[in-house]
Write an enzyme that holds these catalytic residues in place. Structure first.
Site, PDB file in Angstrom:
ATOM      1  N   CYS A 117      58.641  65.836  73.447  1.00  0.00           N
ATOM      2  CA  CYS A 117      58.892  66.305  72.083  1.00  0.00           C
ATOM      3  C   CYS A 117      60.396  66.223  71.810  1.00  0.00           C
ATOM      4  O   CYS A 117      61.169  65.878  72.705  1.00  0.00           O
ATOM      5  CB  CYS A 117      58.385  67.732  71.873  1.00  0.00           C
ATOM      6  SG  CYS A 117      58.148  68.110  70.114  1.00  0.00           S
ATOM      7  N   CYS A 119      62.113  68.811  69.735  1.00  0.00           N
ATOM      8  CA  CYS A 119      62.728  70.034  69.177  1.00  0.00           C
ATOM      9  C   CYS A 119      63.854  70.590  70.034  1.00  0.00           C
ATOM     10  O   CYS A 119      64.768  71.224  69.511  1.00  0.00           O
ATOM     11  CB  CYS A 119      61.668  71.091  68.893  1.00  0.00           C
ATOM     12  SG  CYS A 119      60.480  71.327  70.208  1.00  0.00           S
ATOM     13  N   CYS A 127      60.488  68.851  65.416  1.00  0.00           N
ATOM     14  CA  CYS A 127      59.881  68.045  66.482  1.00  0.00           C
ATOM     15  C   CYS A 127      59.902  66.543  66.204  1.00  0.00           C
ATOM     16  O   CYS A 127      59.025  65.813  66.685  1.00  0.00           O
ATOM     17  CB  CYS A 127      58.465  68.530  66.745  1.00  0.00           C
ATOM     18  SG  CYS A 127      58.387  70.255  67.272  1.00  0.00           S
ATOM     19  N   LYS A 192      47.134  72.337  68.715  1.00  0.00           N
ATOM     20  CA  LYS A 192      48.287  73.237  68.807  1.00  0.00           C
ATOM     21  C   LYS A 192      48.504  73.891  67.450  1.00  0.00           C
ATOM     22  O   LYS A 192      48.706  73.210  66.450  1.00  0.00           O
ATOM     23  CB  LYS A 192      49.527  72.452  69.228  1.00  0.00           C
ATOM     24  CG  LYS A 192      50.774  73.312  69.342  1.00  0.00           C
ATOM     25  CD  LYS A 192      51.951  72.515  69.880  1.00  0.00           C
ATOM     26  CE  LYS A 192      53.202  73.361  69.956  1.00  0.00           C
ATOM     27  NZ  LYS A 192      54.354  72.578  70.430  1.00  0.00           N
ATOM     28  N   ARG A 202      61.191  79.634  72.117  1.00  0.00           N
ATOM     29  CA  ARG A 202      62.227  78.995  71.306  1.00  0.00           C
ATOM     30  C   ARG A 202      63.604  79.507  71.701  1.00  0.00           C
ATOM     31  O   ARG A 202      64.584  78.782  71.609  1.00  0.00           O
ATOM     32  CB  ARG A 202      61.923  79.177  69.827  1.00  0.00           C
ATOM     33  CG  ARG A 202      60.678  78.366  69.450  1.00  0.00           C
ATOM     34  CD  ARG A 202      60.280  78.496  68.003  1.00  0.00           C
ATOM     35  NE  ARG A 202      59.016  77.786  67.782  1.00  0.00           N
ATOM     36  CZ  ARG A 202      58.346  77.798  66.651  1.00  0.00           C
ATOM     37  NH1 ARG A 202      58.812  78.483  65.612  1.00  0.00           N
ATOM     38  NH2 ARG A 202      57.220  77.118  66.528  1.00  0.00           N
ATOM     39  N   ARG A 214      56.962  74.970  61.326  1.00  0.00           N
ATOM     40  CA  ARG A 214      56.287  73.767  61.818  1.00  0.00           C
ATOM     41  C   ARG A 214      54.905  73.574  61.203  1.00  0.00           C
ATOM     42  O   ARG A 214      54.061  72.884  61.749  1.00  0.00           O
ATOM     43  CB  ARG A 214      56.157  73.840  63.342  1.00  0.00           C
ATOM     44  CG  ARG A 214      57.474  74.011  64.091  1.00  0.00           C
ATOM     45  CD  ARG A 214      57.361  73.495  65.514  1.00  0.00           C
ATOM     46  NE  ARG A 214      58.312  74.062  66.451  1.00  0.00           N
ATOM     47  CZ  ARG A 214      59.617  73.798  66.478  1.00  0.00           C
ATOM     48  NH1 ARG A 214      60.145  72.980  65.584  1.00  0.00           N
ATOM     49  NH2 ARG A 214      60.392  74.355  67.377  1.00  0.00           N
ATOM     50  N   GLU A 230      40.874  67.157  65.742  1.00  0.00           N
ATOM     51  CA  GLU A 230      42.112  66.859  66.478  1.00  0.00           C
ATOM     52  C   GLU A 230      41.794  66.418  67.913  1.00  0.00           C
ATOM     53  O   GLU A 230      42.383  65.471  68.428  1.00  0.00           O
ATOM     54  CB  GLU A 230      43.029  68.090  66.522  1.00  0.00           C
ATOM     55  CG  GLU A 230      43.827  68.335  65.250  1.00  0.00           C
ATOM     56  CD  GLU A 230      45.013  67.384  65.086  1.00  0.00           C
ATOM     57  OE1 GLU A 230      45.232  66.523  65.964  1.00  0.00           O
ATOM     58  OE2 GLU A 230      45.714  67.497  64.063  1.00  0.00           O
ATOM     59  N   LYS A 245      46.426  75.434  72.456  1.00  0.00           N
ATOM     60  CA  LYS A 245      47.639  76.239  72.548  1.00  0.00           C
ATOM     61  C   LYS A 245      47.876  76.980  71.237  1.00  0.00           C
ATOM     62  O   LYS A 245      47.790  76.366  70.189  1.00  0.00           O
ATOM     63  CB  LYS A 245      48.806  75.291  72.829  1.00  0.00           C
ATOM     64  CG  LYS A 245      50.140  75.967  72.934  1.00  0.00           C
ATOM     65  CD  LYS A 245      51.183  74.933  73.180  1.00  0.00           C
ATOM     66  CE  LYS A 245      52.535  75.584  73.108  1.00  0.00           C
ATOM     67  NZ  LYS A 245      53.598  74.636  73.242  1.00  0.00           N
ATOM     68  N   TYR A 310      53.342  80.987  82.687  1.00  0.00           N
ATOM     69  CA  TYR A 310      54.561  81.523  83.301  1.00  0.00           C
ATOM     70  C   TYR A 310      54.209  82.511  84.411  1.00  0.00           C
ATOM     71  O   TYR A 310      55.076  82.918  85.175  1.00  0.00           O
ATOM     72  CB  TYR A 310      55.424  82.197  82.221  1.00  0.00           C
ATOM     73  CG  TYR A 310      55.750  81.235  81.094  1.00  0.00           C
ATOM     74  CD1 TYR A 310      56.738  80.267  81.253  1.00  0.00           C
ATOM     75  CD2 TYR A 310      55.018  81.249  79.901  1.00  0.00           C
ATOM     76  CE1 TYR A 310      57.001  79.354  80.241  1.00  0.00           C
ATOM     77  CE2 TYR A 310      55.275  80.344  78.882  1.00  0.00           C
ATOM     78  CZ  TYR A 310      56.262  79.400  79.062  1.00  0.00           C
ATOM     79  OH  TYR A 310      56.512  78.489  78.073  1.00  0.00           O
TER      80      TYR A 310
HETATM   81  C1  PBG Z   1      57.699  72.391  71.475  1.00  0.00           C
HETATM   82  C2  PBG Z   1      56.956  73.326  72.317  1.00  0.00           C
HETATM   83  C3  PBG Z   1      56.712  74.678  72.054  1.00  0.00           C
HETATM   84  C4  PBG Z   1      56.074  75.189  73.151  1.00  0.00           C
HETATM   85  C5  PBG Z   1      55.897  74.158  74.058  1.00  0.00           C
HETATM   86  N1  PBG Z   1      56.446  73.002  73.515  1.00  0.00           N
HETATM   87  C6  PBG Z   1      57.096  75.568  70.949  1.00  0.00           C
HETATM   88  C7  PBG Z   1      57.037  75.201  69.557  1.00  0.00           C
HETATM   89  O1  PBG Z   1      56.195  74.435  69.083  1.00  0.00           O
HETATM   90  O2  PBG Z   1      57.897  75.743  68.891  1.00  0.00           O
HETATM   91  C8  PBG Z   1      55.664  76.629  73.273  1.00  0.00           C
HETATM   92  C9  PBG Z   1      55.495  77.156  74.608  1.00  0.00           C
HETATM   93  C10 PBG Z   1      55.491  78.636  74.702  1.00  0.00           C
HETATM   94  O3  PBG Z   1      55.603  79.379  73.721  1.00  0.00           O
HETATM   95  O4  PBG Z   1      55.371  79.089  75.846  1.00  0.00           O
HETATM   96  N2  PBG Z   1      57.062  71.273  71.025  1.00  0.00           N
HETATM   97 ZN    ZN Z   2      58.613  70.206  69.549  1.00  0.00          ZN
END
Ligand code: PBG
Ligand code: ZN
Length: 331
Positions: A117, A119, A127, A192, A202, A214, A230, A245, A310
């Site tokens: 990605c 971001c 992104c 997602k 973030r 987003r 999707e 997610k 985590y």
């Molecule tokens: C970015 C991305 C995000 C996460 C994983 N990859 C955050 C977002 O879309 O802002 C989130 C992971 C998490 O919150 O543990 N593409």
């Molecule tokens: Zn991203």
């Protein structure tokens, strides 16, 4: 008297025989934040126990991961330099390319997955490439090809596009195949949602959008039918694994995917889900370890074959020790 169901719960041995879902260390993927620079080991304030590491500080963490039997890590990079397109993400000496190379060289048995990605690499935190204050799909796909090729050349085992661009899996599959990387599977972040549960991440990855949100690329939390669409798109485009997610507020979606597709289903137990359990645990309001294990079990029971979490190290320690549950008091 009819035989009731309590017979099946009488002792731990009986409960074990009737248990329908089992967590295993091999279910887990552990996220790692790698920051460009030296001498960095910075705890993320809202994610106690989770750190940003520079590569020169990462050995202890990786040794522990391997010793605990965790088979797989997913990498997020924090570069020194950001720009409008996130060009550091495809620099062959960029932080993630260095990290992939380093980990595969020193920990060859560990599966290294790269998040794909922009971001963390763009100065605006979105992104992809901006055009009229929105992320342009076409232009972003072009850059996705470059990023994924750089990761493949660095030796990555699997790639996981997380930006929710249309046709990302199709383009990435094509780019990998064209360059002799047919063997690298794609784990699409298929479903997602635009979620408030990403807040702590973030901060961890310095990826908060500088304006807007987003919602023009991530899904609306209200939608369930769209999740199937999707996921089907990712299947058609060549994804090897489907992902949902966040996990906890979307257990129904995990089950939908499990029932509708025969690919492995991954679920991302995201940063906000981690932070809430940690915060309540720290306050003594919940039994943190038991809530953690119950949470992970619920994600697996919902239908996830793979859990990105985590909690991977902490849960692995508990599974390793497999303590018998504490005895309850009499009557
Ligand atoms: C970015 C991305 C995000 C996460 C994983 N990859 C955050 C977002 O879309 O802002 C989130 C992971 C998490 O919150 O543990 N593409
Ligand atoms: Zn991203």
């Amino acid at each position: 008297m009819e035989k009731g169901l309590r017979e099946n719960r009488k002792t731990e041995e009986i409960r074990a025989q009737f248990r329908e879902t089992h967590l295993q260390v091999s279910d887990f993927i552990y996220p790692l934040f790698i920051e460009e620079g030296n001498n960095i080991k910075k705890e993320i304030a809202s994610m106690p126990g989770i750190f940003r590491y520079s590569l020169d500080q990462i050995n202890d963490e990786l040794n522990e991961v391997v010793a605990l039997g965790i088979k797989s890590v997913i990498l997020f990079g924090i570069p020194l330099h950001k720009d409008a397109e996130g060009s550091e993400s495809w620099n062959e000496n960029g932080i993630i390319q260095q990290a992939i190379h380093y980990i595969k060289k020193n920990y060859p048995t560990l599966q290294v997955i790269a998040d794909v990605c922009f971001c963390e690499y763009t100065n605006h935190g979105h992104c992809g490439v901006l055009c009229n204050h929105d992320v342009d799909n076409e232009l972003t796909l072009k850059n996705l090809r470059k990023q994924v090729l750089a990761q493949a050349k660095a030796g990555v085992d699997m790639v996981a596009p997380s930006g929710m661009m249309d046709f990302a899996v199709l383009e990435i599959r094509d780019e990998l195949n064209k360059n002799g990387f047919q063997h690298i599977p794609i784990m699409g972040y298929s479903v997602k949602y635009a979620s408030a549960y990403y807040g702590p991440f973030r901060d961890a990855a310095d990826s908060t959008p500088s304006f807007g949100d987003r919602r023009t690329y991530q899904m609306d939390s209200a939608n369930r039918n769209e999740a199937i669409k999707e996921a089907q798109a990712d299947v058609d485009e060549g994804s090897a694994i489907l992902m949902v997610k966040p996990a906890l507020s979307y257990l129904d979606i995990i089950r939908d995917l499990k029932n509708n597709f025969d690919l492995p289903i991954a679920a991302y137990n995201v940063s906000g889900e981690y932070a809430m359990i940690k915060a309540a645990g720290k306050n003594g309001w919940i039994d943190e370890q038991r809530v953690m294990m119950e949470t992970l079990l619920s994600i697996k029971r919902a239908g996830a074959d793979i859990i990105i979490t985590y909690f991977a190290k902490e849960a692995a320690k508990i599974l390793k020790a497999s303590p018998t549950p504490p005895k309850e008091g009499l009557c």
